[in-house]
Design a protein around this motif. Structure first.
Motif, PDB file in Angstrom:
ATOM      1  N   GLU A 420       0.842  -1.194   0.000  1.00  0.00           N
ATOM      2  CA  GLU A 420       0.000   0.000   0.000  1.00  0.00           C
ATOM      3  C   GLU A 420       0.874   1.239   0.000  1.00  0.00           C
ATOM      4  O   GLU A 420       1.830   1.330   0.772  1.00  0.00           O
ATOM      5  CB  GLU A 420      -0.945   0.019   1.208  1.00  0.00           C
ATOM      6  N   HIS A 421       0.548   2.190  -0.861  1.00  0.00           N
ATOM      7  CA  HIS A 421       1.318   3.423  -0.993  1.00  0.00           C
ATOM      8  C   HIS A 421       0.340   4.592  -1.099  1.00  0.00           C
ATOM      9  O   HIS A 421      -0.597   4.557  -1.902  1.00  0.00           O
ATOM     10  CB  HIS A 421       2.220   3.366  -2.225  1.00  0.00           C
ATOM     11  N   VAL A 422       0.567   5.615  -0.278  1.00  0.00           N
ATOM     12  CA  VAL A 422      -0.337   6.763  -0.222  1.00  0.00           C
ATOM     13  C   VAL A 422       0.168   7.868  -1.145  1.00  0.00           C
ATOM     14  O   VAL A 422       1.353   8.236  -1.102  1.00  0.00           O
ATOM     15  CB  VAL A 422      -0.458   7.289   1.223  1.00  0.00           C
ATOM     16  N   VAL A 423      -0.734   8.399  -1.978  1.00  0.00           N
ATOM     17  CA  VAL A 423      -0.414   9.530  -2.860  1.00  0.00           C
ATOM     18  C   VAL A 423      -1.470  10.622  -2.609  1.00  0.00           C
ATOM     19  O   VAL A 423      -2.573  10.567  -3.132  1.00  0.00           O
ATOM     20  CB  VAL A 423      -0.378   9.101  -4.347  1.00  0.00           C
ATOM     21  N   PRO A 424      -1.180  11.611  -1.775  1.00  0.00           N
ATOM     22  CA  PRO A 424      -2.191  12.597  -1.388  1.00  0.00           C
ATOM     23  C   PRO A 424      -2.384  13.684  -2.440  1.00  0.00           C
ATOM     24  O   PRO A 424      -1.492  13.989  -3.235  1.00  0.00           O
ATOM     25  CB  PRO A 424      -1.620  13.184  -0.093  1.00  0.00           C
TER      26      PRO A 424
END
Length: 463
Positions: A420-424
């Motif tokens: 899982e990787h967050v890209v805001p």
């Protein structure tokens, strides 16, 4: 108490928030007036009943590392529940991170190759001490590398992601992530220093082929290729100070939780760290045998620091020399046996692993605040990319409904071992009236031929 502030176990949350991979971080002020931070965990991982117990175990292990003398981690002061939410309280602020400084450096000179080398050297030494204790970090990336107010480099969120997702500790993932960090800093902070950038690339290759200790030594041995200033922390200290001064309350406008009713704070806040008699959470972790010895390169760097607090080599992260009592000899022998078994297991896993699998994005989810946004707020919308856990580069595109013809296309390198990787996306809305906007996240690559991987979420604004 205002909507933007809240008292939590004696900590005053200041209202400045930003979204991380595990939940929402809050700037805070500890009871003694020191800057601190608080993390409100997302509720999703706790659908697994065992996740909470694993989290407690990870935090207890973290505190034992600190008791054993390790100084390269953001100290955890407590893990609590408050109104059915789980919070982590830290003894140091967890901002700015390297991600912060890459995305929005404060005014003044930006960090350069010398500062990048300091970040890499200190994170490498911290990871070596963590690995020697039989543990791993599990989520090393620019967002967990923190510049402390004194300019030292700390790692945040040690062991938390692995605990929440039920993953076993894997030091090799930390090594791969450190190599990715080295390449990222070479491309950003060493862009004007090609010799230093080449040194960082060689250190990254060395980490992948010969291990983190060899990479650290290669980095320190190549100090002549760095601009003046390494390993002093002056510019990092100055950068951290400028960040704290200029960090705006609108850094991310994720709403704060509803304040606790007056007089019920102590009643509803419960610590999850049960402290036995004597005030200790357990015996101190001893980093040996197996702790990396101080090499000639590490000694040169240590002697050049002119009294700086952080010392590389055998002095960093090691407990005092054990006494000759039989109990301590027994613990030392037991630690050696456990470490030998872990190393043997890691070798077996390495020998049996199959060929590397190319990075693939398997899904995407967009999360937006449900509350109506107020006048002039900056809304942080959280995109979560799900991958197969392989390293590589993901290209993605954000579209905002108020400017469909101006998509925001970006790329992010992801380390292996995390799925899982967050890209805001930060969306600022101004003006009077009512507005409902939709943010759409599309994955550009890597995706299967003809596939479309996207998701969207909406916000409501009223002023």
């Amino acid at each position: 108490m205002s909507d933007g502030q809240m008292e939590l176990a004696g900590h005053r949350l200041t209202g400045r928030t930003w979204i991380g991979e595990l939940g929402t971080w809050y700037s805070a002020v500890a009871p003694a007036g020191r800057p601190a931070s608080a993390l409100r965990f997302d509720a999703r991982p706790f659908t697994d009943p065992a996740a909470r117990d694993r989290l407690v175990a990870a935090v207890v292990a973290d505190r034992r590392l600190l008791q054993g003398g390790l100084t390269g981690l953001v100290p955890v002061t407590d893990l609590i529940t408050a109104r059915d939410e789980i919070w982590l309280l830290t003894g140091e602020p967890v901002s700015p991170t390297v991600t912060d400084l890459l995305a929005r450096p404060p005014g003044g000179p930006r960090p350069g190759a010398s500062e990048a080398a300091t970040v890499l050297a200190e994170t490498a030494q911290t990871l070596l001490a963590v690995h020697a204790a039989g543990l791993a970090h599990g989520a090393v990336h620019p967002g967990t590398v923190v510049i402390a107010p004194d300019g030292s480099v700390l790692l945040a969120e040690r062991g938390l992601a692995d605990a929440l997702h039920g993953r076993p500790s894997a030091p090799d993932r930390d090594v791969a992530a450190w190599a990715s960090l080295a390449r990222g800093l070479a491309a950003n902070w060493a862009v004007d220093a090609p010799r230093a950038a080449g040194l960082f690339e060689r250190a990254a290759v060395t980490a992948s082929t010969h291990g983190l200790a060899a990479a650290r030594d290669a980095l320190l041995a190549g100090r002549d290729l760095l601009p003046p200033g390494f390993p002093a922390r002056d510019r990092l200290t100055e950068t951290a100070h400028r960040w704290s001064v200029h960090d705006e309350p609108t850094r991310a406008a994720h709403p704060a939780p509803v304040p606790l009713p007056a007089g019920r704070d102590e009643e509803e806040v419960v610590t999850l760290l049960q402290v036995p008699e004597g005030g200790r959470t357990g015996a101190a972790v001893r980093f040996g045998p197996g702790v990396p010895a101080e090499t000639a390169a590490a000694q040169i760097w240590r002697e050049g620091r002119s009294g700086q607090a952080t010392v590389l080599g055998s002095g960093a992260g090691r407990a005092p020399r054990p006494s000759r009592s039989s109990a301590r000899r027994y613990r030392t022998a037991l630690s050696a046996a456990i470490l030998a078994l872990m190393v043997a297991g890691a070798v077996v896993v390495w020998l049996l692993r199959g060929p590397s699998v190319p990075l693939a994005v398997t899904g995407v989810e967009v999360l937006a605040p449900k509350q109506t946004q107020r006048c002039g707020e900056t809304v942080t919308i959280r995109g979560v990319l799900t991958t197969n856990g392989s390293p590589g580069e993901v290209r993605y595109r954000w579209r905002q409904s108020d400017r469909k013809d101006e998509p925001i296309e970006q790329a992010q390198r992801v380390a292996g071992g995390r799925t899982e990787h967050v890209v805001p996306l930060r969306w600022r809305v101004k003006g009077k009236g009512t507005f409902r906007g939709t943010a759409t996240l599309e994955v550009v690559s890597p995706v299967p031929d003809g596939a479309k991987i996207s998701d969207k979420a909406s916000i409501t604004y009223r002023c």
